[in-house]
Design a protein around this motif. Structure first.
Motif, PDB file in Angstrom:
ATOM      1  N   ALA A 239       0.826  -1.207   0.000  1.00 56.55           N
ATOM      2  CA  ALA A 239       0.000   0.000   0.000  1.00 56.55           C
ATOM      3  C   ALA A 239       0.857   1.252   0.000  1.00 56.55           C
ATOM      4  O   ALA A 239       0.383   2.334  -0.345  1.00 56.55           O
ATOM      5  N   ASN A 240       2.141   1.108   0.372  1.00 54.41           N
ATOM      6  CA  ASN A 240       3.053   2.253   0.342  1.00 54.41           C
ATOM      7  C   ASN A 240       3.177   2.852  -1.047  1.00 54.41           C
ATOM      8  O   ASN A 240       3.445   4.053  -1.197  1.00 54.41           O
ATOM      9  N   THR A 241       3.031   2.030  -2.085  1.00 58.97           N
ATOM     10  CA  THR A 241       3.155   2.562  -3.438  1.00 58.97           C
ATOM     11  C   THR A 241       2.022   3.543  -3.737  1.00 58.97           C
ATOM     12  O   THR A 241       2.218   4.516  -4.468  1.00 58.97           O
ATOM     13  N   VAL A 242       0.844   3.294  -3.166  1.00 58.88           N
ATOM     14  CA  VAL A 242      -0.259   4.236  -3.315  1.00 58.88           C
ATOM     15  C   VAL A 242       0.077   5.540  -2.582  1.00 58.88           C
ATOM     16  O   VAL A 242      -0.143   6.640  -3.100  1.00 58.88           O
ATOM     17  N   SER A 243       0.635   5.418  -1.381  1.00 58.83           N
ATOM     18  CA  SER A 243       1.046   6.601  -0.618  1.00 58.83           C
ATOM     19  C   SER A 243       2.080   7.405  -1.388  1.00 58.83           C
ATOM     20  O   SER A 243       2.026   8.645  -1.425  1.00 58.83           O
ATOM     21  N   LEU A 244       3.029   6.722  -2.000  1.00 53.85           N
ATOM     22  CA  LEU A 244       4.070   7.381  -2.778  1.00 53.85           C
ATOM     23  C   LEU A 244       3.459   8.189  -3.910  1.00 53.85           C
ATOM     24  O   LEU A 244       3.845   9.342  -4.147  1.00 53.85           O
ATOM     25  N   ALA A 245       2.499   7.600  -4.625  1.00 58.79           N
ATOM     26  CA  ALA A 245       1.858   8.300  -5.740  1.00 58.79           C
ATOM     27  C   ALA A 245       1.118   9.539  -5.250  1.00 58.79           C
ATOM     28  O   ALA A 245       1.157  10.592  -5.898  1.00 58.79           O
ATOM     29  N   ILE A 246       0.443   9.423  -4.100  1.00 57.94           N
ATOM     30  CA  ILE A 246      -0.300  10.572  -3.561  1.00 57.94           C
ATOM     31  C   ILE A 246       0.658  11.688  -3.159  1.00 57.94           C
ATOM     32  O   ILE A 246       0.448  12.865  -3.497  1.00 57.94           O
ATOM     33  N   PHE A 247       1.728  11.348  -2.454  1.00 55.96           N
ATOM     34  CA  PHE A 247       2.695  12.363  -2.031  1.00 55.96           C
ATOM     35  C   PHE A 247       3.320  13.059  -3.225  1.00 55.96           C
ATOM     36  O   PHE A 247       3.487  14.285  -3.237  1.00 55.96           O
ATOM     37  N   ALA A 248       3.690  12.283  -4.253  1.00 54.06           N
ATOM     38  CA  ALA A 248       4.340  12.867  -5.431  1.00 54.06           C
ATOM     39  C   ALA A 248       3.367  13.698  -6.262  1.00 54.06           C
ATOM     40  O   ALA A 248       3.785  14.582  -7.008  1.00 54.06           O
ATOM     41  N   ALA A 249       2.060  13.418  -6.149  1.00 57.64           N
ATOM     42  CA  ALA A 249       1.059  14.194  -6.889  1.00 57.64           C
ATOM     43  C   ALA A 249       0.749  15.512  -6.192  1.00 57.64           C
ATOM     44  O   ALA A 249       0.530  16.532  -6.843  1.00 57.64           O
ATOM     45  N   VAL A 250       0.753  15.509  -4.844  1.00 62.29           N
ATOM     46  CA  VAL A 250       0.408  16.706  -4.086  1.00 62.29           C
ATOM     47  C   VAL A 250       1.612  17.630  -3.920  1.00 62.29           C
ATOM     48  O   VAL A 250       1.493  18.858  -4.042  1.00 62.29           O
ATOM     49  N   LEU A 251       2.793  17.047  -3.662  1.00 54.73           N
ATOM     50  CA  LEU A 251       4.009  17.815  -3.406  1.00 54.73           C
ATOM     51  C   LEU A 251       4.945  17.752  -4.616  1.00 54.73           C
ATOM     52  O   LEU A 251       4.780  16.889  -5.476  1.00 54.73           O
TER      53      LEU A 251
ATOM     54  N   ILE B 254       9.798   8.057 -10.651  1.00 52.33           N
ATOM     55  CA  ILE B 254       8.873   7.483  -9.674  1.00 52.33           C
ATOM     56  C   ILE B 254       7.724   6.777 -10.381  1.00 52.33           C
ATOM     57  O   ILE B 254       7.332   5.667 -10.022  1.00 52.33           O
ATOM     58  N   GLY B 255       7.185   7.428 -11.418  1.00 51.73           N
ATOM     59  CA  GLY B 255       6.101   6.809 -12.174  1.00 51.73           C
ATOM     60  C   GLY B 255       6.519   5.500 -12.805  1.00 51.73           C
ATOM     61  O   GLY B 255       5.796   4.503 -12.747  1.00 51.73           O
TER      62      GLY B 255
ATOM     63  N   VAL C  55      -2.496   3.313 -11.769  1.00 47.13           N
ATOM     64  CA  VAL C  55      -3.104   4.627 -12.002  1.00 47.13           C
ATOM     65  C   VAL C  55      -2.168   5.737 -11.532  1.00 47.13           C
ATOM     66  O   VAL C  55      -1.961   6.740 -12.224  1.00 47.13           O
ATOM     67  N   GLY C  56      -1.572   5.564 -10.342  1.00 47.70           N
ATOM     68  CA  GLY C  56      -0.651   6.566  -9.822  1.00 47.70           C
ATOM     69  C   GLY C  56       0.584   6.724 -10.687  1.00 47.70           C
ATOM     70  O   GLY C  56       1.042   7.838 -10.946  1.00 47.70           O
ATOM     71  N   GLY C  57       1.138   5.604 -11.148  1.00 46.77           N
ATOM     72  CA  GLY C  57       2.316   5.663 -12.006  1.00 46.77           C
ATOM     73  C   GLY C  57       2.026   6.348 -13.324  1.00 46.77           C
ATOM     74  O   GLY C  57       2.810   7.189 -13.784  1.00 46.77           O
TER      75      GLY C  57
END
Length: 257
Positions: free
Chosen positions: A34-46, A109-110, A249-251
């Motif tokens: 689930a960390n990969t989802v967190s990574l995508a969210i952090f990289a999208a917001v920041l 990251i993506g 989706v995040g990538g």
């Protein structure tokens, strides 16, 4: 560093980061990935580079909770075999971050997220076919440990995305659930703490980023507690499918930004 603080993000953006922190806690005590989802969210917001520095202390908070929960189940011989290769991977990742700009880091990251999603799919399809995993004491086992260690060190330094790599290695080595969680808890606590001076030296961690971390860590705790409760109840296969879909989706979102 263009680090965002609590005063520079919207309420919705902070809510997204808080949800990502909740997922960090959950992944550390229940389902790694689930960390990969967190990574995508952090990289999208920041900003992409800054996101890796902000996320690191949040991950360490989750690691501490995981160690407190599963400390009796760690397998230290496996950890000692992995650390030298991981250290080499961290150094390579640090050199990469020294010259890579925000666009390159975001694209990397993506790409890493998509690679990790593909790796996870491959692992799930082959896990049932491997009746006798290779021992880490054999030549093939040592070579595999070094390969996964270098890749895990690089991905965890560049994108805090070493979880899927190590998950695949530990599962292929034949670890059962509690041994898997205990070994990975100590592994990521030690590796993430070792990354702190590298990240600070690169300017990815400063007082402003730590202020945001202080607010986000509060959301890691309930995620970890929920993960501890759910680990024996959750439908693992369905959750992994959801994590893979969210990771893809995040990538793609990062690659197409």
């Amino acid at each position: 560093m263009n680090t965002m603080t609590l005063w520079h993000i919207t309420g919705w953006e902070f809510a997204a980061l808080a949800f990502a922190a909740l997922l960090v806690g959950f992944s550390k005590t229940a389902v790694s990935g689930a960390n990969t989802v967190s990574l995508a969210i952090f990289a999208a917001v920041l900003p992409a580079r800054a996101s890796t520095g902000v996320l690191l202390p949040v991950l360490i908070a989750g690691d501490l909770l995981a160690v407190a929960t599963y400390r009796r189940h760690a397998h230290w011989p496996t950890l000692w075999r992995l650390f030298p290769a991981v250290a080499a991977g961290v150094v390579v990742g640090t050199v990469f971050l020294m010259w890579a700009d925000d666009a390159i880091v975001r694209t990397s990251i993506g790409a890493i997220l998509l690679l990790m999603a593909a790796v996870t799919v491959w692992r799930r399809r082959t896990a049932d076919k491997e009746e006798e995993p290779e021992s880490v004491t054999t030549r093939a086992g040592r070579l595999k440990a070094r390969s996964y260690g270098v890749l895990g060190g690089f991905t965890t330094m560049v994108a805090n995305a070493g979880g899927p790599v190590m998950s695949m290695y530990l599962l292929s080595a034949g670890f059962r659930k509690l041994g898997f969680l205990g070994t990975s808890a100590f592994f990521f606590l030690i590796v993430n703490v070792a990354k702190l001076p590298f990240s600070a030296g690169l300017g990815l961690i400063d007082g402003r980023s730590l202020l945001l971390d202080l607010a986000l860590v509060a959301f890691v705790v309930p995620g970890a507690l929920f993960g501890k409760w759910a680990v024996h109840r959750i439908n693992q296969r369905l959750f992994e499918q959801l994590v893979i879909a969210a990771t893809v989706v995040g990538g793609l979102q990062l690659l197409l930004r």
